[in-house]
Design an enzyme around this catalytic site. Structure first.
Site, short mmCIF file in Angstrom:
data_model
loop_
_atom_site.label_atom_id
_atom_site.label_comp_id
_atom_site.label_asym_id
_atom_site.label_seq_id
_atom_site.Cartn_x
_atom_site.Cartn_y
_atom_site.Cartn_z
N HIS A 240 -10.67 0.93 -2.51
CA HIS A 240 -12.00 0.95 -1.91
C HIS A 240 -13.06 1.55 -2.83
O HIS A 240 -12.78 2.51 -3.56
CB HIS A 240 -11.99 1.80 -0.64
CG HIS A 240 -11.12 1.26 0.45
ND1 HIS A 240 -11.20 -0.06 0.88
CD2 HIS A 240 -10.18 1.85 1.22
CE1 HIS A 240 -10.33 -0.23 1.87
NE2 HIS A 240 -9.70 0.90 2.09
N LYS B 42 -6.93 -4.85 -2.86
CA LYS B 42 -7.65 -5.34 -1.70
C LYS B 42 -8.62 -4.27 -1.21
O LYS B 42 -8.54 -3.12 -1.61
CB LYS B 42 -6.67 -5.70 -0.57
CG LYS B 42 -5.89 -4.52 0.01
CD LYS B 42 -4.84 -5.01 0.99
CE LYS B 42 -4.08 -3.87 1.65
NZ LYS B 42 -4.88 -3.14 2.64
N ASP C 153 -4.67 -0.72 -1.46
CA ASP C 153 -6.02 -0.50 -0.97
C ASP C 153 -6.83 0.03 -2.16
O ASP C 153 -6.35 0.93 -2.87
CB ASP C 153 -6.00 0.55 0.15
CG ASP C 153 -6.44 0.00 1.49
OD1 ASP C 153 -6.72 -1.21 1.58
OD2 ASP C 153 -6.52 0.78 2.45
N CYS D 186 -1.73 -2.30 7.94
CA CYS D 186 -1.74 -3.23 6.80
C CYS D 186 -0.48 -4.07 6.70
O CYS D 186 -0.54 -5.24 6.31
CB CYS D 186 -2.00 -2.45 5.51
SG CYS D 186 -3.65 -1.68 5.51
N ASP E 43 0.79 -1.24 0.00
CA ASP E 43 0.00 0.00 0.00
C ASP E 43 0.82 1.29 0.00
O ASP E 43 0.51 2.23 0.74
CB ASP E 43 -0.95 0.01 1.21
CG ASP E 43 -1.96 -1.11 1.20
OD1 ASP E 43 -1.90 -1.96 0.30
OD2 ASP E 43 -2.79 -1.17 2.13
N HIS F 216 -10.21 7.24 1.68
CA HIS F 216 -8.84 7.06 1.17
C HIS F 216 -8.82 5.93 0.14
O HIS F 216 -9.63 5.01 0.20
CB HIS F 216 -7.86 6.77 2.31
CG HIS F 216 -8.16 5.48 3.03
ND1 HIS F 216 -9.10 5.39 4.04
CD2 HIS F 216 -7.64 4.23 2.89
CE1 HIS F 216 -9.15 4.15 4.49
NE2 HIS F 216 -8.28 3.42 3.81
#
Length: 226
Positions: free
Chosen positions: A53, A121, A51, A169, A11, A96
């Site tokens: 999202h 992810k 990440d 993470c 990340d 984020h």
């Protein structure tokens, strides 16, 4: 003893880095030279995670009603959507790494051309997913990435973890790597935490799980002659 190592860079994205990241980790950008040195080594597999999202992700404070929706401060209990008897408490964060935004991009100074796989992810809006392997629910898992399959398919024995953030993470990715059966090494100087005061507890968790924290030069010595 067989030794086939993989590098997992967790990340290292714009939203986790100063100066403009919405969830910037202090000195997060400073680890990139160390990461690039690791990427120059002959790891059998080099992976960067992201990440990634949706805008309505459950971990975003903005998706919860006041007054308990303060980023960094408010906590929220998430129920396993596949098993209402299993719950996890999570911290709420600023928006984020939203899919399609600049904040979700890997930082440009990272040598991404040397990465073999990019693993995304955190796409399931219903669950938090710090680990690059899976969400924290176990009975059953709700969301799993392709990371474990890549590593097992390649016959990896050892996983070296670096990136952001050391106390979230990176930690959960390392713990899950160990659970997947890999010898696991965290390259400590190539990580940075959200909360530096949490790191003694993180290291205790690593010690209990038989995860080793090493410096970059030790990682170089272990891998450079492959």
């Amino acid at each position: 003893m067989t030794f086939k190592p993989a590098l997992v860079i967790v990340d290292v994205q714009e939203d986790f880095c100063p100066p403009h990241g919405s969830l910037a980790v202090q000195e997060g950008r400073d680890i990139v030279p160390a990461l690039n040195e690791l990427l120059s080594l002959p790891f059998a597999v080099k992976i960067a995670t992201k990440d990634f999202h949706p805008p309505d992700h459950i971990s975003f404070a903005s998706n919860h009603p006041p007054p308990d929706n303060k980023p960094f401060a408010s906590m929220y209990t998430i129920t396993n959507p596949l098993n209402p008897e299993e719950t996890q408490q999570t911290r709420l964060w600023p928006d984020h790494c939203v899919q399609g935004t600049k904040g979700a991009e890997l930082v440009p100074e990272l040598h991404v051309s040397k990465v073999h796989h990019i693993v995304e992810k955190g796409q399931d809006k219903r669950v938090e997913m710090y680990s690059a392997f899976a969400d924290p629910f176990t009975n059953p898992n709700v969301s799993r990435s392709k990371l474990a399959q890549i590593l097992h398919d390649e016959g990896i024995t050892d996983v070296y973890v670096a990136g952001l953030a050391a106390d979230y993470c990176v930690k959960f990715t390392a713990l899950d790597a160990r659970k997947e059966g890999f010898r696991t090494w965290v390259v400590g100087e190539a990580t940075r935490p959200v909360d530096p005061g949490s790191m003694p507890e993180v290291h205790q968790e690593y010690q209990k799980a038989k995860i080793s924290v090493i410096d970059k030069d030790e990682a170089v010595r272990m891998v450079k002659d492959l």
